[in-house]
Write an enzyme that holds these catalytic residues in place. Structure first.
Site, PDB file in Angstrom:
ATOM      1  N   ASP A  31      -8.975   0.551   1.087  1.00  0.00           N
ATOM      2  CA  ASP A  31      -9.837   1.505   0.393  1.00  0.00           C
ATOM      3  C   ASP A  31     -11.275   1.570   0.905  1.00  0.00           C
ATOM      4  O   ASP A  31     -12.091   2.309   0.363  1.00  0.00           O
ATOM      5  CB  ASP A  31      -9.837   1.215  -1.118  1.00  0.00           C
ATOM      6  CG  ASP A  31     -10.227  -0.237  -1.446  1.00  0.00           C
ATOM      7  OD1 ASP A  31     -10.973  -0.852  -0.651  1.00  0.00           O
ATOM      8  OD2 ASP A  31      -9.798  -0.742  -2.493  1.00  0.00           O
TER       9      ASP A  31
ATOM     10  N   HIS B 265      -4.111  -4.892   6.322  1.00  0.00           N
ATOM     11  CA  HIS B 265      -3.093  -3.849   6.136  1.00  0.00           C
ATOM     12  C   HIS B 265      -3.597  -2.469   6.564  1.00  0.00           C
ATOM     13  O   HIS B 265      -3.123  -1.449   6.070  1.00  0.00           O
ATOM     14  CB  HIS B 265      -2.629  -3.821   4.670  1.00  0.00           C
ATOM     15  CG  HIS B 265      -1.826  -5.034   4.290  1.00  0.00           C
ATOM     16  ND1 HIS B 265      -1.728  -5.498   3.004  1.00  0.00           N
ATOM     17  CD2 HIS B 265      -1.082  -5.884   5.045  1.00  0.00           C
ATOM     18  CE1 HIS B 265      -0.956  -6.581   2.979  1.00  0.00           C
ATOM     19  NE2 HIS B 265      -0.562  -6.843   4.203  1.00  0.00           N
TER      20      HIS B 265
ATOM     21  N   CYS C 113       0.480  16.779  12.963  1.00  0.00           N
ATOM     22  CA  CYS C 113      -0.021  16.609  14.327  1.00  0.00           C
ATOM     23  C   CYS C 113       0.101  17.947  15.073  1.00  0.00           C
ATOM     24  O   CYS C 113       0.832  18.843  14.624  1.00  0.00           O
ATOM     25  CB  CYS C 113       0.850  15.540  14.999  1.00  0.00           C
ATOM     26  SG  CYS C 113       0.321  15.102  16.655  1.00  0.00           S
TER      27      CYS C 113
ATOM     28  N   SER D  41      -2.099 -11.317  -6.017  1.00  0.00           N
ATOM     29  CA  SER D  41      -0.966 -12.093  -6.538  1.00  0.00           C
ATOM     30  C   SER D  41      -0.397 -12.975  -5.427  1.00  0.00           C
ATOM     31  O   SER D  41       0.431 -13.835  -5.685  1.00  0.00           O
ATOM     32  CB  SER D  41       0.108 -11.148  -7.078  1.00  0.00           C
ATOM     33  OG  SER D  41       0.539 -10.284  -6.041  1.00  0.00           O
TER      34      SER D  41
END
Ligand code: NAD
Length: 263
Positions: free
Chosen positions: A115, A130, A158, A199
């Protein structure tokens, strides 16, 4: 009742001081963050009740197989996620990590999040384990684009007409090699690790705490709930909202640092 509250307050205070001591003493400190750190910025984690992930099961929408099979369907979820992330601002926990880095008490943030809020919160040294949602790539011809250029196209395509994929790591995809190698190296020599809002069930990023612990790193965990790390690897567990706890750690560290430099 009032006595219980007082006891809890002084226990938290003690743990906060102990966490700050660890940060001050450590010569190599890392933070590992997960979706929980961005919950107070309005981005739901996988555990938040209601919201995005109750409508889009990550097992159905966040896998590379799902994207290859039906990219239009996966883009329904991505569009909603984009709208939420696009409006989000860094919260007190992101800002606190930026401040710790500026105070030279934190070397690097390894984040599972896509983010961009750590950078917006002032962190300069960030490993995006990630990936990041600000660029898009074509799985077929390899061309990449800034997400900004493709805003308004649903789904973005694309020039070869195939549907683009955001450069975030879907379940079933490999981790960017450089991020994985750097994280491993840093964890292998860390003296302290702050684990915030994860977690720690997603692999292989969840090996970082045990790699650091093997090196003798002290583990500070900040989470609303206990995790499988809490009773196994964690040295100091601070339970609560990261946006409330992290500024307290920074304030305690500041006080101690000033004490050290003035004495
Ligand atoms: P998770 O959803 O599995 O776990 C979130 C953890 O954060 C939980 O342990 C929860 O108790 C804790 N938490 C929630 N709110 C908190 C708060 N205010 N303060 C402190 N702790 C809080 O998330 P994960 O471990 O990061 O794994 C999920 C995967 O999905 C990761 O790959 C993650 O990057 C990705 N994801 C990313 C975002 C994002 O970019 N913001 C959002 C959702 C999921």
């Amino acid at each position: 009742m009032a006595e219980d509250l007082l006891k809890r307050h002084s226990a938290i205070q003690g743990l906060t001081e102990a966490a700050a001591d660890i940060l001050i003493r450590s010569q190599a400190t890392l933070a590992l963050t997960g979706a929980g750190i961005s919950v107070e910025s309005g981005i739901p984690d996988f555990r938040s009740a209601g919201g995005l992930w109750s409508r889009y099961d990550p097992a159905e929408y966040a896998t590379i197989d799902a994207f290859r099979a039906n990219p239009e369907k996966v883009w329904q979820m991505l569009m909603e996620m984009d709208a939420i992330v696009g409006q989000a601002k860094p919260n007190q926990a992101h800002l606190a990590l930026g401040e710790l880095e500026a105070m030279r008490l934190l070397d690097c943030v390894i984040t599972q999040n896509i983010d961009n809020l750590h950078q917006a919160g002032g962190s300069k040294n960030v490993i995006e384990y990630h990936g990041n949602s600000s660029t898009l790539s074509c799985l077929w011809c390899g061309k990449t684009y800034k997400a900004e250029e493709k805003r308004g196209e649903t789904p973005p395509r694309c020039t070869c007409r195939n549907i683009l994929k955001p450069d975030v790591v879907f379940f079933g995809e490999a981790i960017p090699e450089k991020a994985m190698r750097r994280s491993f190296d840093l964890a292998s020599s860390a003296q302290a690790l702050l684990i915030i809002g994860t977690s720690a069930v997603v692999s292989p990023v969840n090996t970082i705490p045990s790699i650091a612990k093997r090196n003798g790193a002290k583990i500070i965990e900040v989470n609303k709930e206990r995790t499988h790390l809490t009773d196994t690897l964690t040295d100091i567990f601070l339970q609560g909202n990261a946006g409330e706890i992290m500024p307290r750690i920074v304030a305690a560290a500041k006080k101690k640092k000033e004490g050290v430099t003035s004495s």
